[in-house]
Design an enzyme around this catalytic site. Structure first.
Site, PDB file in Angstrom:
ATOM      1  N   PHE A 388       0.834  -1.201   0.000  1.00 57.32           N
ATOM      2  CA  PHE A 388       0.000   0.000   0.000  1.00 57.32           C
ATOM      3  C   PHE A 388       0.870   1.253   0.000  1.00 57.32           C
ATOM      4  CE2 PHE A 388      -2.909  -3.088   1.909  1.00 57.32           C
ATOM      5  CZ  PHE A 388      -4.106  -2.789   1.272  1.00 57.32           C
ATOM      6  N   ASP A 389       0.522   2.200  -0.848  1.00 60.00           N
ATOM      7  CA  ASP A 389       1.039   3.542  -0.667  1.00 60.00           C
ATOM      8  C   ASP A 389       0.203   4.175   0.445  1.00 60.00           C
ATOM      9  OD1 ASP A 389       2.642   5.906  -1.577  1.00 60.00           O
ATOM     10  OD2 ASP A 389       0.622   6.705  -1.862  1.00 60.00           O
TER      11      ASP A 389
END
Length: 712
Positions: A388-389
């Site tokens: 995940f960013d």
């Protein structure tokens, strides 16, 4: 087929009433023309409500709102069918109308009651298309299912068993009609998901740059597009230059350079630069290229598992053919050989797969996820790692300005107005937060020019003739040589509270800093726990933020296995590669322009609903609802689709093997064998189409506002 040859043919109007038009053309009968693709293109035009084609009648019937402009659009599209509507490998399959199926069935039922003088020519006439199709397939494609069908019909005709021959033809026709109907329905289910979502655009009117609703665009408007933005219109560049990503239109992954005088198409994304476009086509007609490309990717392409199943099915056809011929050679029993030849594995295996995939895509769409093709669905069921960013993905992406700290006697409102003016047209959460705060304070933004967006760094713009830089400390201090030491202690203290820091400089001098803070998504922890429950072994968080901010967020979430901070876009893609090399099959979830390299590098790229246009184009999965738990629902849909494919394959092999064995031992007549084979194929297709439409229980809980109770 050359473009020159294509333009020689024209559509002629066969019949027309105010809201419906029927046209004829030899193009409709072209074996390379993808009829369903053409129907989707015409159906995407403004005012069009229904499109039907009759290949054998070489006609197309279009129902629309009766508007003269829309009628012209329809005729223009048909006169200029795009090349991507033609498939190099030929057509998807023969269509067959219900009246023909009814006629074949009636002929088979009447055969025992007809005089022999009428039965013989009628039976040969009825069976000849199947026989000729089989010969054509044998000559050009080898031993395929069409050869089996032709052989069964020919054997029955040669032994004067006309009822059997006609019954086989009728059942083949009915099977083809039902198979096409099922596939057409699964295609239609996806059409509501195809239209692009462009809400507002920047235009220049009366020498002023303003934002207007997409619906307000008119031909001749000067549309302005910067880095990360999607071109909403077809037109000509009248100012500026840019690198355009046209992969969603042409399939070409390399960006092209455009400048003044170049024509551009709706659907391209600006990777770098800023251009001003004189709009030629506006509204629904500009979406044709994007819709066409999406159809080509999602409905034509196959996943690796689909291709393997198809290859296996094709390999089984020669075995069936050889068994039928072998039985005839050994027993001289034409009836037994014909019975064997009516059975094949190919139909059920090949047809159930696309129906299940399209139904799964439709179900996912109604659950809040857009899946761009069979491979995306396949890969989503296999991932064991999700990266995940942070910003806009695990957090709300709705940054708020927590503090404005000016230097050199500048007021907080002056610093905020300068930063907001430079960032006004930058599609990034930080830029949106700064602009929103300036508008909330009703600040007048200064006029800007020569804006340059430096991905993952910041913005360079000219405000009142002076160069303004807004971005990270690395951008201003390391790249631009601006001294930021005066605010070092202040920035450290703000980061310790979980804030991100934005630096602002003008004419080489630091003007101050802006502190911003983002909140975690309320459902983030639950969503990560749901993913863990569904077999995701590792969850990784990436961010370009400072170490202190990153660790604070990860600790709050509690489900994160790895954290990486202060990353550049190329660092994210490199890290994805390292994880893949370590044996992880992974997805990457992000929403910004700077996430595009990682989205493309991952096995599955996932974009949030509010993501930048470049991120949406780069991703294979786009969340349509702003709820991270929908990603777990998508996983459920993907796994259910794979389960359906596996069960369909097992059923196709098991049932047809049993029928084949019974036919080979003489326990089934050709009519019975054909009936059982076609009935099983239709049953498997029905299973694939109906079972896949059931929404997972997890989405019902989300819709009801219930908490799953899952925690890491």
């Amino acid at each position: 087929m050359t473009a020159k040859a294509e333009t020689k043919q024209a559509f002629t109007i066969a019949h027309e009433v105010p809201t419906r038009i029927r046209l004829r053309s030899r193009r409709i009968f072209d074996p390379a023309l993808d009829i369903k693709y053409l129907e989707a293109l015409v159906g995407s035009l403004p005012g069009v409500s229904e499109v039907r084609t009759n290949k054998w009648g070489s006609s197309i019937v279009i129902s629309y709102d009766g508007d003269v402009k829309n009628r012209i659009r329809i005729l223009n599209l048909l006169e200029n069918i795009p090349i991507e509507a033609y498939m190099p490998g030929g057509t998807r399959g023969d269509d067959i109308s219900l009246p023909i199926v009814a006629g074949q069935g009636a002929a088979a039922l009447l055969t025992p009651f007809m005089p022999m003088e009428a039965t013989v020519p009628a039976s040969w006439l009825l069976g000849m298309p199947t026989i000729l199709k089989g010969l054509h397939t044998l000559l050009y494609d080898g031993v395929k299912v069409e050869v089996l069908d032709a052989s069964a019909v020919a054997f029955s005709l040669l032994r004067h068993d006309y009822f059997t021959a006609n019954a086989i033809v009728a059942m083949l026709g009915l099977g083809t009609y039902l198979e096409n109907w099922t596939e057409r329905k699964s295609d239609d289910l996806l059409k509501s998901l195809l239209r692009p979502q462009v809400k507002q655009v920047s235009v220049e009117r009366d020498a002023q740059e303003i934002r207007i609703d997409f619906s307000e665009l008119v031909m001749g408007d000067l549309v302005i597009c910067g880095t990360g933005e999607l071109l909403p219109v077809d037109g000509v560049v009248v100012d500026g230059d840019a690198a355009l990503n046209q992969s969603s239109i042409t399939g070409e992954s390399l960006p092209i350079h455009v400048s003044t005088g170049d024509e551009v198409l709706s659907g391209a994304v600006v990777e770098d630069g800023r251009i001003k476009i004189a709009a030629r086509n506006v509204g629904g007609e500009t979406s044709m290229a994007r819709i066409g490309r999406f159809l080509e990717n999602s409905l034509r392409t196959q996943s690796v598992s689909q291709k393997r199943s198809d290859e296996l099915a094709d390999k089984l056809v020669p075995i069936t053919f050889g068994l039928g011929l072998g039985l005839f050679a050994l027993t001289r029993d034409v009836s037994r050989a014909a019975s064997v030849l009516t059975v094949d594995y190919s139909c059920a295996i090949k047809l159930a797969s696309p129906v299940a995939v399209k139904t799964g895509m439709h179900t996912a769409g109604h659950c809040g996820v857009l899946l761009k093709g069979a491979q995306a669905l396949d890969n989503l069921s296999r991932i064991d790692t999700i990266v995940f960013d942070k910003t806009g993905t695990l957090t709300q992406g709705n940054l708020k300005v927590e503090g404005v700290k000016p230097l050199n006697g500048l007021s907080p409102t002056e610093l905020l107005a300068i930063a907001a003016g430079a960032e006004e047209h930058y599609a990034h959460p930080v830029a949106r937060a700064v602009v929103a705060e300036a508008k909330a304070q009703q600040l007048a933004l200064p006029p800007i020019s020569q804006v340059d967006f430096i991905v993952a760094h910041g913005v360079s713009a000219y405000v009142d003739g002076e160069r303004v830089l807004v971005g990270s400390r690395h951008f201003l201090e390391d790249d631009e040589g601006i001294n930021c030491s005066l605010v070092r202690d202040m920035a450290r203290a703000l980061r310790g509270k979980g804030n991100s820091i934005l630096y602002v400089a003008r004419s080489g001098e630091l003007l101050g800093i802006i502190a911003l803070r983002d909140k975690l998504r309320p459902e983030a922890n639950e969503a990560l726990a749901m993913l863990k429950e569904r077999g995701i072994k590792k969850i990784v968080m990436l961010t370009g933020d400072h170490k202190d901010t990153a660790q604070s967020i990860a600790a709050e979430l509690g489900c994160i296995d790895e954290v990486h901070w202060e990353l550049k876009p190329e660092d994210k893609a490199s890290l994805i590669k390292e994880l893949q090399d370590a044996g992880n099959f992974l997805a990457f979830a992000g929403d910004g322009v700077n996430d595009a390299p990682a989205l493309l590098s991952a096995d599955v790229g996932i974009c949030m609903p509010g993501g930048a246009d470049l991120a949406r184009e780069s991703a294979q999965v786009v969340l349509l609802e702003d709820d991270l738990r929908i990603l777990a629902v998508a996983r459920d849909v993907a796994e259910n689709t794979q389960h359906i494919l596996k069960r369909s394959f097992q059923a196709a092999v098991g049932i047809n093997s049993a029928v084949l064995l019974a036919a080979a031992t003489g326990k089934l007549t050709p009519v019975a064998a054909a009936f059982l084979h076609n009935a099983s194929t239709i049953g498997i297709l029905g299973y694939a189409a109906t079972t896949g439409r059931r929404k997972p229980e997890s989405v019902n809980q989300i819709d009801a506002g219930l908490d799953s109770g899952k925690e890491c």
